[in-house]
Structure formats: C-alpha cells, structure tokens
Design an enzyme around this catalytic site. Structure first.
Site, PDB file in Angstrom:
ATOM      1  N   GLY A  30       0.798  -1.219   0.000  1.00 20.65           N
ATOM      2  CA  GLY A  30       0.000   0.000   0.000  1.00 20.65           C
ATOM      3  C   GLY A  30       0.830   1.267   0.000  1.00 20.65           C
ATOM      4  O   GLY A  30       2.037   1.241  -0.200  1.00 20.65           O
ATOM      5  N   ASP A  34       4.713   6.428  -7.568  1.00 20.69           N
ATOM      6  CA  ASP A  34       5.007   6.261  -8.994  1.00 20.69           C
ATOM      7  C   ASP A  34       5.775   4.977  -9.296  1.00 20.69           C
ATOM      8  O   ASP A  34       5.699   4.457 -10.412  1.00 20.69           O
ATOM      9  CB  ASP A  34       5.799   7.458  -9.519  1.00 20.69           C
ATOM     10  N   HIS A  36       5.190   2.046  -7.845  1.00 22.67           N
ATOM     11  CA  HIS A  36       4.135   1.033  -7.965  1.00 22.67           C
ATOM     12  C   HIS A  36       3.363   1.204  -9.275  1.00 22.67           C
ATOM     13  O   HIS A  36       3.000   0.223  -9.934  1.00 22.67           O
ATOM     14  CB  HIS A  36       3.162   1.131  -6.788  1.00 22.67           C
TER      15      HIS A  36
END
Length: 510
Positions: A30, A34, A36
């Site tokens: 989580g 950027d 991810h």
C-alpha cells in the site's frame, strides 16, 4: 472485464477459476507511489493477462514494532491508483486471511543465509524470512504467470528469485528499474515521513552513489571509506555501504564487469536503502554452437529485441575465405596470407530492410559468403593461427564497449570469455541438415540431398571440434540449449529470459 476488489482467500480462488486468463501479480504493502504505478503499467503493457494488485502490510517482515505501526495506510487512494493504471482486480486480505490461526498448512519459511546474511539482513533479523513467507503464501493462493517486482529492493529480489527456484514455482519474475524522484532519491512509501532537511540528506547520499557510478565508468577505483566520510560529515548515519557481486552478494572481484554498490542510512527515525550498479562496459551475450544450429537466426532476433549490436563472427571468417578464393591466394604460404590480412577491411552495415550486410573492402558479400564453396573451406582457414589472431583482435575491438550479442564457435571460450551470458546452441545432425536444406539463403544446400548434407555437417563438426586453435567446445559456464522441437521464437524467448535474469534492468539506463 469488470474491476473487482477481493478480500477473502475463498473469493480469490473463485475469481481465479472464473477469469479464464493468466495472471500478472503485483504485490504491494500500500501507500502506492510512482514506482508502484510503473509496475502496474508495465504489467498491463507486457501482455493481455489479467492484472492483480495485492495490498497487505505483512507484520512478519517488520523487525521494529514502531515501524509497523507508523507504516502509511492510504487504502482508498491505493484502490484509485491501482484501477486507474491498469489493475483489473485488487486483493486486500486481512492478517487472518493470510495467516489463519490453527492452520497447519501455512509454511513459515527461512530465507537462504547466503543471500540474507549480508546488507539489510545483518540488522533486520527475520525480515527476509517474513518476506519469503508472505510471498510464498500469496503465490500459492493466486498462482500467477508473472510476478512483478522492483529492483529498488535488490536483495529482496534476489531472495525471491531463489525462493521461486527452491520451491519449483511455476512463475516468471519480471523486474523494473528503481524509480527515482525529482531529487534523485528512490521512491519509497516511507518517504512521506521525511522532513525537508532529511530529504536533502538522502538526496546527497543518492547523489554520492550516482557519482561513484560515473567514476567507475571512467575505470577508476571506488573508495568506500571516502564516501562514508563525506556522509558522516553531513551527519548521515551509515548502516552499511558495500561493493558486492550483484548475484552472490559476496565481495566484488576486479574481473566483475557488473557489480553492486549498496548502502543503507538513517535520517531521523526513517531508514532508507539505495544502490547503483557499477559497469565497466555494456553486457555481452556469447552464443556458440556447431553449423546449422540456428545461431545466426536466433542471434539476429535477440540483437533486435534487446537493442544490441549483432556481431556475426562466422561471417567475418567467411568474408576472409571469400576474398582468399576471389584473389586466388595460397593461404598456406604465410607471407601471402599476411599480405591479405594487412589490407582486408571487414565491416557490417544495416541495409534498407533493417538486416545486416557484410562488406569486404567496401564490396557487399552477404550472399556470396553463404555458398557451399565457402562452407567447404572456411573451417580450414579459420583454424590458421594468424587468421584467428587477427580476427579475434578485430572482434574484441568491436566489443570493447559491450552492448552486443556475438555468435560463432569460440565466442565464450576465446573472444569474450567474460561475457555476462554464454549460450551453447546445438541440435541433432538430422535437424541441422534439414535446416540447411531448406535455407532460402543457401541455394547450394538446396541442391544437395539430405544424406550428403549430413555427411558435410559431420565433417565440419569434426574439423571445428578438433582444430588446434580455439576448437568448438562448450564454455564451462555456458548454458546448453538443444533446439530440436523448438520454434525460433521459443529459443529466442528462452535466451532473453536468461539475459533478463542476469542483467539488472537498471544497467540499461544511461
């Protein structure tokens, strides 16, 4: 496809059975950024598989309880980011879903000591055990075709590659380079905790690593103590700074073309890692093998797909053989041979069809050198000491800066013995004879019956394997690929997968 959010393990199993598609899996904890987004978009653009993002903060990989409690949670924004960048489904399980109580089937794994005892593993006891445990659990639940991971956590990436091999998991790992922010620091979910001053300090740390990379490219030594002194002068607490082999995580050796410079620092309560890959030249792929094994076709396609120079060393020997025949040179007389070597110019040039032509003294000989007449003499000429010395030197000049894939019979053993990837490509004599028979570029072979072609190939194999200088042999560290029964594309994909496994994506960034 309807986008879905899945929260239970039973739901993930039902969803997987109903999608009728392979899965690209992007695991996260989580607080997406950027980096991810790059993982998700890369998965989306790679193929037509369904893309699944997981969001799960895994307590087992936190060695510090406070770090776990302070880990940023932005679930609503994470869902929005995932779906808007290519995710088809999001898996958000609870702790009880991943680690159900009293479930004896859950395996708590240990990371391999040879990879987990260095770098982050020194001070984060149990961290990589937790990573292996949760990823193994997720992979068994989801059963993806591809697993997408970032190179930012390079040690973790190595450990998970080892896990896949160790557990014989049917999943391909795809990696993307470290994504950096505007000030050069690697993107991390923990960056939100940094003050402006702490961010400046980390930026200085990253800039020192990037500067070391430039220094190394200039063939200068890296002084780790000097870097640590600079960081200490800025009141940066250095946990470690190591220069290592990128795959074994042992001390880097002088002969290593690619090595890893990795460090961890603390700024306030935040711990951050960064690394760069040090490289003397761009990578080289060496492909050896007997006549008719498909080397030229495969090598050309690999060069095109990986944007590497294609060096056809066999064509260089054929080009010289062509000139010897054309000029009626008695190559057995040393002086006459020396004269032709002194004046010859062999080079490659792309043509209008994006193929590579071979030139001898500015004359295109691409088709002429593939005749049976040349094939019958090239092995004898290539076994001459002066010829090999001359052409090996020419080939090494071309490969000084790397960035090429070369094919021949002594590439991995003689020409480029330090190539990052060595392949020994072969096939049965029957298969190779059929390929020569139906080779559209070899009219002579088309006119010869299969039996005769087999005998010619056997003769060529014997000559190549038994010559005194640089015989055709498999390099000790070469990977043998027998191509019988495989399509050209399958062989090419296999070699590219091996290349991607060995060469960090970050080395492609200038």
């Amino acid at each position: 496809m309807k986008k879905v959010i899945i929260r239970k393990t039973e739901e993930i199993e039902n969803w997987r059975r109903n999608i009728n598609s392979e899965i690209n899996f992007i695991p996260t904890m989580g607080n997406l950024h950027d980096g991810h987004i790059k993982l998700i978009s890369t998965a989306k653009n790679d193929n037509s598989n369904v893309n699944l993002v997981s969001i799960f903060i895994n307590p087992l990989q936190f060695d510090n309880k406070l770090d776990l409690e302070n880990y940023p949670q932005t679930i609503d924004n994470d869902i929005k980011i995932s779906f808007s960048n290519g995710a088809d489904a999001i898996f958000i399980p609870s702790y009880e879903d991943i680690y159900p109580p009293n479930n004896k089937n859950i395996k708590f794994l240990k990371a391999p000591k040879e990879l987990s005892s260095a770098l982050c593993g020194l001070n984060r006891i149990g961290h990589f055990d937790g990573v292996c445990t949760v990823v193994y659990r997720l992979l068994n639940l989801i059963k993806p075709k591809n697993l997408y991971l970032g190179e930012k956590d390079w040690q973790q990436l190595l450990i998970l590659k080892n896990l896949v091999l160790r557990k014989n998991l049917n999943v391909a790992i795809r990696s993307i380079p470290t994504q950096r922010d505007f000030d050069g620091i690697p993107l991390s979910s923990r960056n939100v905790h940094l003050s402006k001053n702490e961010r400046k300090l980390i930026s200085f740390f990253s800039s020192e690593l990037l500067e070391a990379k430039k220094i190394f490219q200039q063939d200068k030594k890296i002084n780790l103590n000097q870097i640590i002194k600079k960081l200490s002068a800025k009141k940066i607490s250095v946990e470690y700074l190591e220069h290592l082999h990128p795959h074994t995580l042992q001390k880097a050796r002088p002969e290593d073309n690619i090595s890893l410079l990795a460090g961890a620092i603390r700024c306030g309560e935040t711990r951050l890692i960064d690394h760069v890959f040090l490289m003397k030249r761009r990578p080289i792929i060496a492909i050896d093998g007997p006549a008719g094994s498909g080397k030229s076709t495969v090598t050309k396609l690999i060069a095109k797909k990986l944007n590497l120079l294609y060096l056809d060393t066999g064509a260089m020997y054929r080009a010289l053989s062509w000139l010897i025949i054309k000029e009626s040179v008695d190559y057995k007389i040393e002086k006459k041979l020396q004269n032709i070597l002194k004046d010859i110019s062999i080079f490659f040039k792309s043509n209008t069809n994006s193929h590579q032509d071979v030139y001898v003294n500015n004359y295109c000989v691409t088709k002429e050198i593939r005749s049976q007449k040349i094939s019958s003499i090239v092995s004898k000429i290539s076994s001459i000491k002066e010829v090999r010395k001359f052409l090996v030197a020419e080939q090494r000049k071309i490969g000084e800066s790397g960035g090429l894939v070369a094919e021949g019979r002594d590439i991995g053993t003689t020409v480029f013995p330090h190539a990052e990837l060595k392949i020994f490509l072969t096939a049965s004599i029957d298969e190779r004879a059929k390929r020569r028979k139906y080779d559209k570029n070899s009219k002579d072979s088309q006119e010869i019956d299969l039996y005769t072609l087999k005998e010619l190939i056997k003769k060529r194999d014997f000559e190549d394997s038994n010559r005194e200088i640089s015989p055709l042999i498999k390099a000790n560290d070469a990977i043998e690929i027998i191509t019988d029964g495989y399509t050209i594309d399958e062989v090419v994909d296999k070699i590219i997968d091996l290349y991607n496994d060995r060469i960090p994506k970050e080395t492609e960034i200038k």
